[in-house]
Design an enzyme around this catalytic site. Structure first.
Site, PDB file in Angstrom:
ATOM      1  N   ASN A  11       0.879  -1.171   0.000  1.00 12.24           N
ATOM      2  CA  ASN A  11       0.000   0.000   0.000  1.00 12.24           C
ATOM      3  C   ASN A  11       0.914   1.218   0.000  1.00 12.24           C
ATOM      4  O   ASN A  11       1.611   1.480   0.989  1.00 12.24           O
ATOM      5  CB  ASN A  11      -0.921  -0.009   1.230  1.00 12.24           C
ATOM      6  CG  ASN A  11      -1.830   1.212   1.277  1.00 12.24           C
ATOM      7  OD1 ASN A  11      -1.419   2.319   0.919  1.00 12.24           O
ATOM      8  ND2 ASN A  11      -3.050   1.033   1.726  1.00 12.24           N
ATOM      9  N   GLU A  38      -3.901   1.799  -2.942  1.00 15.78           N
ATOM     10  CA  GLU A  38      -3.971   3.239  -2.664  1.00 15.78           C
ATOM     11  C   GLU A  38      -3.053   4.031  -3.593  1.00 15.78           C
ATOM     12  O   GLU A  38      -2.297   4.886  -3.155  1.00 15.78           O
ATOM     13  CB  GLU A  38      -3.674   3.555  -1.193  1.00 15.78           C
ATOM     14  CG  GLU A  38      -4.884   3.414  -0.301  1.00 15.78           C
ATOM     15  CD  GLU A  38      -4.821   4.311   0.935  1.00 15.78           C
ATOM     16  OE1 GLU A  38      -4.234   3.856   1.931  1.00 15.78           O
ATOM     17  OE2 GLU A  38      -5.353   5.423   0.899  1.00 15.78           O
ATOM     18  N   ASP A 150      -4.009  -4.842   1.140  1.00 18.43           N
ATOM     19  CA  ASP A 150      -4.268  -4.226   2.437  1.00 18.43           C
ATOM     20  C   ASP A 150      -5.669  -4.656   2.852  1.00 18.43           C
ATOM     21  O   ASP A 150      -6.648  -4.156   2.312  1.00 18.43           O
ATOM     22  CB  ASP A 150      -4.156  -2.714   2.319  1.00 18.43           C
ATOM     23  CG  ASP A 150      -4.488  -2.005   3.621  1.00 18.43           C
ATOM     24  OD1 ASP A 150      -4.839  -2.678   4.605  1.00 18.43           O
ATOM     25  OD2 ASP A 150      -4.393  -0.759   3.646  1.00 18.43           O
ATOM     26  N   ASN A 152      -6.931  -4.381   5.892  1.00 19.52           N
ATOM     27  CA  ASN A 152      -7.434  -3.577   7.012  1.00 19.52           C
ATOM     28  C   ASN A 152      -8.017  -4.447   8.121  1.00 19.52           C
ATOM     29  O   ASN A 152      -8.950  -4.036   8.826  1.00 19.52           O
ATOM     30  CB  ASN A 152      -8.447  -2.531   6.529  1.00 19.52           C
ATOM     31  CG  ASN A 152      -7.767  -1.228   6.105  1.00 19.52           C
ATOM     32  OD1 ASN A 152      -6.911  -0.714   6.808  1.00 19.52           O
ATOM     33  ND2 ASN A 152      -8.151  -0.706   4.945  1.00 19.52           N
ATOM     34  N   ASP A 221      -1.350  -6.110   5.972  1.00 20.24           N
ATOM     35  CA  ASP A 221      -1.043  -6.358   4.553  1.00 20.24           C
ATOM     36  C   ASP A 221      -0.669  -7.823   4.412  1.00 20.24           C
ATOM     37  O   ASP A 221       0.308  -8.284   5.000  1.00 20.24           O
ATOM     38  CB  ASP A 221       0.094  -5.441   4.097  1.00 20.24           C
ATOM     39  CG  ASP A 221      -0.278  -3.975   4.244  1.00 20.24           C
ATOM     40  OD1 ASP A 221      -0.936  -3.443   3.341  1.00 20.24           O
ATOM     41  OD2 ASP A 221       0.046  -3.380   5.302  1.00 20.24           O
ATOM     42  N   ASP A 250       3.130   4.768   4.801  1.00 21.45           N
ATOM     43  CA  ASP A 250       2.962   4.262   6.170  1.00 21.45           C
ATOM     44  C   ASP A 250       2.896   2.726   6.190  1.00 21.45           C
ATOM     45  O   ASP A 250       2.885   2.136   7.269  1.00 21.45           O
ATOM     46  CB  ASP A 250       1.749   4.902   6.877  1.00 21.45           C
ATOM     47  CG  ASP A 250       0.499   4.979   6.029  1.00 21.45           C
ATOM     48  OD1 ASP A 250       0.537   4.630   4.831  1.00 21.45           O
ATOM     49  OD2 ASP A 250      -0.537   5.415   6.572  1.00 21.45           O
ATOM     50  N   HIS A 251       2.884   2.096   5.021  1.00 21.51           N
ATOM     51  CA  HIS A 251       2.949   0.636   4.917  1.00 21.51           C
ATOM     52  C   HIS A 251       4.305   0.214   4.356  1.00 21.51           C
ATOM     53  O   HIS A 251       4.879   0.910   3.506  1.00 21.51           O
ATOM     54  CB  HIS A 251       1.889   0.104   3.954  1.00 21.51           C
ATOM     55  CG  HIS A 251       0.482   0.354   4.375  1.00 21.51           C
ATOM     56  ND1 HIS A 251      -0.357  -0.638   4.818  1.00 21.51           N
ATOM     57  CD2 HIS A 251      -0.260   1.499   4.388  1.00 21.51           C
ATOM     58  CE1 HIS A 251      -1.542  -0.129   5.097  1.00 21.51           C
ATOM     59  NE2 HIS A 251      -1.522   1.167   4.838  1.00 21.51           N
TER      60      HIS A 251
END
Length: 261
Positions: A11, A38, A150, A152, A221, A250-251
């Site tokens: 991501n 994303e 991802d 989530n 992930d 941030d991933h």
DNA sequence: ATGGTTGCGAAGCAA
């Protein structure tokens, strides 16, 4: 002789912002297939040429501002299908599939859910159920197939930095873990988890408060593979180096080497 | 400190 397919999922939190990091990483690591989430790009803005220059074909499904998923491959890219073709597509451009090197690859960006009492959480559960149904309708658990992305969802309490901090929150709640479990029950294996039993191995860390350096993350992930691929997994890794340095996502990317005939 | 960071896009929302 058994060969391997090195797949990765990342991501990137805007491919426009992240392309220098993605190009650097891709040219160094050279996975066979990279699933992106994303991208936050429209299809017309997707940098097909830059990937081609690195020896990769790409397919992208994006709406321009949010979401956006892609598959990047140097082992072929055929039979691209974007979205569900159902009302679930109202949740945004979050699913793309293609066949790469004989493996059916899915890049997914599961809706966040926001909070347990949100209509977005209901939509997250429906989306995961729809993904399970799509796989069951189109494929067999004996097919060579991966679902990367991802999700989530942190599969269990080893996958969050402090379970007590997540009580009543999304990503860890029983309903979404059950929805992920229904995918696994169909015939998918969490291949990173099959390589490592320890907790504290994360793929996402909040930008705020130095979470990465404090070790405050989640493993959301995932590389999910059917048994024919997962039983022969030889290697998996979260590339934490990609979370360091200048303008990281941030991933971090997650890599896995899958066995193929 | 009802906060903190990033991206998009030009204010506030989403994550």
């Amino acid at each position: 002789m058994t060969e391997r397919l090195r797949v990765a999922t990342w991501n990137v939190n805007s491919l426009t912002a992240r392309m220098p990091r993605v190009e650097e990483w891709l040219s160094t690591v050279r996975p066979d297939v990279l699933c992106l989430q994303e991208t936050k790009q429209a299809d017309a803005a997707f940098p097909y040429g830059a990937f081609e220059a690195l020896g990769y074909e790409a397919a992208h499904h994006g709406d321009g501002r949010w979401n956006g998923v892609a598959i990047v491959s140097k082992v072929g890219l055929d039979g691209v299908v974007s979205g569900f073709g159902t009302e679930l597509d109202a949740e945004g451009t979050r699913l793309i599939a293609a066949t790469c090197g004989g493996v059916r690859v899915h890049s997914v960006y599961v809706p966040n859910g926001r909070s347990l009492d949100s209509e977005h959480f209901t939509a997250k559960l429906a989306w995961l159920a729809g993904l399970r149904d799509l796989l069951a309708d189109r494929h067999q658990p004996s097919d060579p197939l991966v679902v990367c992305g991802d999700f989530n969802v942190a599969p269990d309490d080893r996958d969050v930095w402090d379970p007590t901090q997540f009580e009543g929150m999304t990503h860890v709640s029983p309903p979404e873990r059950a929805a992920l479990g229904a995918l696994l029950d169909w015939g998918l294996v969490d291949v990173f988890r099959s390589c490592y039993g320890d907790g504290g191995l994360f793929s996402w860390w909040d930008y705020r408060g130095g979470s990465f350096h404090q070790g405050r993350g989640m493993r959301i992930d995932l590389v999910l593979a059917t048994r024919p691929l997962a039983d022969g997994v030889t290697f998996a890794l979260v590339d934490r180096n990609a979370r360091k340095g200048e303008k990281p996502s941030d991933h971090a990317p997650v890599l896995a080497d899958l066995a193929i005939d």
